[in-house]
Design an enzyme around this catalytic site. Structure first.
Site, PDB file in Angstrom:
ATOM      1  CB  CYS A 136    -113.769  35.919  13.570  1.00 45.74           C
ATOM      2  SG  CYS A 136    -114.318  35.945  15.285  1.00 45.74           S
ATOM      3  CB  CYS A 139    -117.414  36.437  14.637  1.00 42.77           C
ATOM      4  SG  CYS A 139    -115.924  37.148  15.313  1.00 42.77           S
ATOM      5  CG  ASP A 140    -118.308  34.980  10.976  1.00 43.94           C
ATOM      6  OD1 ASP A 140    -119.139  35.773  11.447  1.00 43.94           O
ATOM      7  OD2 ASP A 140    -117.283  35.338  10.379  1.00 43.94           O
TER       8      ASP A 140
END
Ligand code: NAP
Length: 314
Positions: A136, A139-140
């Site tokens: 992701c 997300c990261d």
């Protein structure tokens, strides 16, 4: 809750489930949506969506699905934070949905459980998950400022997320097993012309290496041309998806890849149970298509319930 029989239980809170919920709530059905995480499904983790009709300016995936949630709740849809589906059975026409919290009953069910990222299954992938291996970018990605990252896969997800990563990373290397991208059109144009993007064609990741965190990947040539180690700080994997249907095996008919088979009204092999969105066999995996599925499944479920109750307008 265990004794109550809802009209419809919608399982899954992505675009398909939220749309089914919206239609059922507007139809004044006694419907409830259960979702194990925050609502929104996979699109909630997409930085921007630019192919959902009606939004000429790109909209963030989170914002789009949050609007869907608010719209459905505005018509009275009840959304419950339940754990994943653990089972489903038919008791004389009443469907029993089993979750870790207990059982829920309804005359119809809409399954909109979506799919999850596939793993590569190479050494180091599990070991370094969360320490440089990610599924992701949204997300990261911010953890990789100034870094060199590899993105594995050549589909729309890989290319979109690789482009997103160029905001943070100094260099983004797409590793793909073919000599051209599966993602075409605008995404391909953007990727191929981006100054921070690089490509390793016809390569497979054989191993992910590191110490405390990822330091590199070993690439094998698909045509047997040898191996190379590429120094990277992170690896983002977009190598396809798997349906969230493990608990449905042997209960309703699935296709050979585990996606739920339906008829033209999106009814599954269990009468009164419908499937919508990415989890449905034959789905085209687009937000706009999932929304259409949600509508069809909701109308099918509504008709099924009203027929049972003798209130259908026919
Ligand atoms: P996908 O289209 O299935 O692409 C997966 C990619 O991973 C492919 O390029 C595939 O290679 C590669 N791959 C699969 N297994 C591999 C392995 N073992 N080793 C190395 N590479 C491997 O998956 P996706 O990109 O997640 O997209 C899923 C669906 O969502 C698609 O229908 C896509 O169009 C849709 N989607 C749409 C948008 C959008 O419209 N903006 C955004 C994201 C996703 P091959 O090409 O050789 O098979």
């Amino acid at each position: 809750m265990e004794d109550k029989v809802f009209d419809v239980i919608v399982v899954g809170g992505g675009p398909a489930g939220l749309t089914a919920g919206l239609y059922l709530a507007r139809a004044r059905m006694d419907a409830v949506l259960v979702e194990k995480q925050l609502t929104g499904g996979a699109p909630a983790l997409t930085e921007k969506i630019e192919n959902y009709p009606g939004f000429p300016e790109p909209i963030s995936g989170f914002e789009l699905v949050d609007r869907m949630r608010r719209q459905a709740e505005g018509f009275g849809l009840n959304i419950l934070p339940f754990n994943p589906l653990e089972g489903l059975r038919d008791e004389g026409g009443v469907k029993v949905v089993r979750t870790a919290e207990g059982e829920m009953r309804a005359y119809a069910v809409v399954l909109a459980t979506g799919m999850r990222p596939a793993t590569l299954g190479v050494p180091g992938e599990e070991e370094f998950h969360g320490r440089g291996v990610s599924y992701c970018a949204t997300c990261d990605g911010a953890f990789f400022k100034g870094a060199v990252v590899a993105v594995v896969g050549g589909g729309n997800s890989a290319v979109e997320e690789a482009l997103f990563l160029t905001r943070f990373a100094d260099k983004v290397i797409i590793v793909h097993r073919r000599d051209r991208l599966r993602a075409g059109g605008v995404l391909e144009e953007r990727a191929l012309s981006h100054p921070k993007m690089d490509f390793r064609w016809k390569k497979m990741v054989k191993e992910i290496r590191g110490d405390q965190k990822v330091t590199g990947i070993v690439l094998a040539d698909v045509e047997g041309g040898g191996e190379e180690e590429l120094a990277v700080d992170g690896v983002f994997l977009y190598v396809g998806n798997l349906p969230n249907t493990a608990e449905l095996e042997g209960i309703i008919e699935l296709d050979e890849r585990g996606f739920i088979r339906t008829d033209g009204s999106l009814q599954t092999s269990m009468k009164g149970v419908f499937a919508a969105g990415d989890v449905r066999s034959g789905a085209v995996w687009q937000v706009a298509a999932a929304v259409g599925d949600g509508v069809r499944a909701a109308l099918g479920a509504q008709f099924h319930v009203e027929n049972l109750k003798g209130t259908a307008y026919i």
